[in-house]
Design a protein around this motif. Sequence first.
Motif: not given
Length: 337
Positions: A87-100
């Motif tokens: 779950y947290l792994e996916r949340w990190v990916r989401i944050q990175e995607a939003l930042a990009a």
Amino acid sequence: MGRLTVGLTPHRLEFLPASLRFMKDHHLIILEEPPHPHFEEMLSGQRDIEDFVLESEAGFPEYARELYRALRKLHAGGKRILQVEPYLERWVRIQEALAAGARPEELRKDPELSRVYEIEHETFGRLLDFYGAMKAPFEELVTRIKAFARADARRLAFRDELRAEAILRLLRALPPETDVYVEAGYIHLKLVHLLARGRPPGVKIRVRNLVLCAAGSPGLNGLWPSPGDGLTAYYLFGGRHRRVPEDLLAARSLIYIRLIEKEELRPSPADPFPHLRNELFWRAFVRALSYSACRELDARIRLLSTRKARQVACSLYPELCRKAARTVPAWLRGNRP
């Protein structure tokens, strides 16, 4: 026939020795952390621990530093150590995607990320609603903290589902004699249930509450978990296991969070369990408060610092403070809460 041990921990320094004793007794250690690209480098000594703690944005940095120092030694001794928290792994990916520059509608269409995005969006929104009500009547605060706890319970349930699936996949691929230790926050009881139900044949599961393992059980009955975690668990398990009404749980949780210590405390020989001592005292205190008493106390302490709030609480209810002090086991008494 391998063992599967789930260690339920508050991630505090004072409980780390108990956690490490269990880790040393297992072949594979599964941490409650999302995978980090530099984790193996940190374990092998190629990356500085302090740098890694900063990069990984550890929620409890003092705990993380001590844990990683110990894990380096375990790793050097042949222990296998993995970070497994999908779950947290996916949340990190989401944050990175939003930042990009990714747009929310893109994330909502991603089959792997969409549910995590929606859950985090709702939970964070409920939390903002709560913080936005700091000048609202007490009843409104109670309503909003319940809404946040419901959202948090849904988040916990999905986190546990994803993590259980990942751990069970690992277990099925391991040699049958492998002993596995799983680190988990103490509120992740659904994870225990899912692991017990899905474990491979022959794998024995045991659960260890590290608070009880480290400190012993006398005097803790009825004081664990905290009112806030109890409220979340109330919704997590459908409200069937609690005798305390949800409004009273919510009211007590509002008072409790303003009275406990927020910073990480380092244990010492004179005070080996500073967080446990502090938390048990204030849990005993709020357990004696009625809904109306919570409302009255909230009106006095809502915008105060923790230190001032404690002073007001004990001046308004001196007898409750004296009783709470007597409730804390003798071996934990010493410094004032």
